[in-house]
Design a protein around this motif. Structure first.
Motif, short mmCIF file in Angstrom:
data_model
loop_
_atom_site.label_atom_id
_atom_site.label_comp_id
_atom_site.label_asym_id
_atom_site.label_seq_id
_atom_site.Cartn_x
_atom_site.Cartn_y
_atom_site.Cartn_z
N UNK A 1 59.38 91.65 78.13
CA UNK A 1 58.13 91.50 77.39
C UNK A 1 56.92 91.65 78.30
N UNK A 2 56.98 91.09 79.49
CA UNK A 2 55.86 91.23 80.43
C UNK A 2 55.64 92.70 80.77
N UNK A 3 56.72 93.46 80.90
CA UNK A 3 56.58 94.90 81.18
C UNK A 3 55.91 95.62 80.02
N UNK A 4 56.29 95.27 78.78
CA UNK A 4 55.64 95.85 77.60
C UNK A 4 54.15 95.51 77.59
N UNK A 5 53.85 94.26 77.92
CA UNK A 5 52.47 93.80 77.95
C UNK A 5 51.66 94.59 78.98
N UNK A 6 52.18 94.73 80.18
CA UNK A 6 51.45 95.44 81.24
C UNK A 6 51.32 96.92 80.89
N UNK B 1 46.77 90.73 75.17
CA UNK B 1 47.72 89.87 74.49
C UNK B 1 48.78 90.68 73.76
N UNK B 2 49.97 90.09 73.68
CA UNK B 2 51.09 90.69 72.96
C UNK B 2 51.78 89.57 72.18
N UNK B 3 51.79 89.69 70.85
CA UNK B 3 52.44 88.69 70.01
C UNK B 3 53.92 88.98 69.91
N UNK B 4 54.75 87.97 70.17
CA UNK B 4 56.20 88.12 70.05
C UNK B 4 56.76 86.84 69.44
N UNK B 5 57.34 86.99 68.26
CA UNK B 5 58.02 85.87 67.61
C UNK B 5 57.17 84.61 67.56
N UNK B 6 55.92 84.75 67.18
CA UNK B 6 55.05 83.60 67.02
C UNK B 6 54.45 83.06 68.30
N UNK B 7 54.78 83.66 69.43
CA UNK B 7 54.21 83.25 70.72
C UNK B 7 53.36 84.40 71.25
N UNK B 8 52.60 84.12 72.29
CA UNK B 8 51.72 85.14 72.87
C UNK B 8 51.97 85.26 74.37
N UNK B 9 52.31 86.47 74.79
CA UNK B 9 52.33 86.80 76.22
C UNK B 9 50.95 87.35 76.53
N UNK B 10 50.43 87.05 77.73
CA UNK B 10 49.08 87.53 78.01
C UNK B 10 48.90 87.89 79.48
N UNK C 1 43.62 92.80 86.93
CA UNK C 1 44.56 91.94 86.21
C UNK C 1 44.95 90.82 87.18
N UNK C 2 44.56 89.59 86.84
CA UNK C 2 44.68 88.48 87.77
C UNK C 2 45.94 87.64 87.56
N UNK C 3 46.50 87.66 86.36
CA UNK C 3 47.64 86.78 86.07
C UNK C 3 48.33 87.26 84.81
N UNK C 4 49.66 87.30 84.82
CA UNK C 4 50.40 87.59 83.59
C UNK C 4 51.28 86.38 83.28
N UNK C 5 51.43 86.11 82.00
CA UNK C 5 52.26 84.98 81.60
C UNK C 5 53.02 85.29 80.32
N UNK C 6 54.32 85.03 80.37
CA UNK C 6 55.19 85.19 79.20
C UNK C 6 55.74 83.81 78.87
N UNK D 1 52.24 95.69 69.61
CA UNK D 1 50.99 96.29 70.04
C UNK D 1 50.20 95.32 70.90
N UNK D 2 49.77 95.80 72.05
CA UNK D 2 48.95 95.00 72.95
C UNK D 2 47.50 95.13 72.50
#
Length: 89
Positions: free
Chosen positions: A48-53, A13-22, A34-39, A2-3
């Motif tokens: 994962x970035x696609x799920x986040x967006x 933010x999206x939590x995945x395996x203890x890390x955060x994509x944002x 949306x200025x920047x995405x980071x996985x 869940x974002x």
């Protein structure tokens, strides 16, 4: 997965395996930019970035806002996913 909208840090933010994509964003009166995405490196190449967006766009739509793609990944995502065309400012 869940974002969530972390309003305090202006990022989705999206939590995945203890890390955060944002995805960082800026709010304007008419749109969310949306200025920047980071996985995290260890999670790249798995969609994962696609799920986040996708989740971010669904939250933006639910809030009744438009979106401005301020980074190349979001530009590409919007081109490949016409179901979000109604959100483009």
């Amino acid at each position: 997965m869940t974002v969530r909208d972390n309003k305090a840090q202006s990022r989705f933010e999206l939590d995945v395996e203890g890390a955060v994509a944002f995805a960082n964003y800026r709010l304007t009166p008419s749109a969310v930019i949306i200025t920047h995405t980071e996985t995290p490196r260890a999670l790249r190449g798995r969609g994962i970035a696609s799920e986040l967006v996708k989740g971010a766009l669904e939250l933006i739509r639910a809030d009744g806002h438009k979106v401005v793609a301020g980074c190349g990944f979001v530009v590409d995502y919007l081109q490949k996913n016409p179901q979000f065309a109604d959100l483009t400012a």
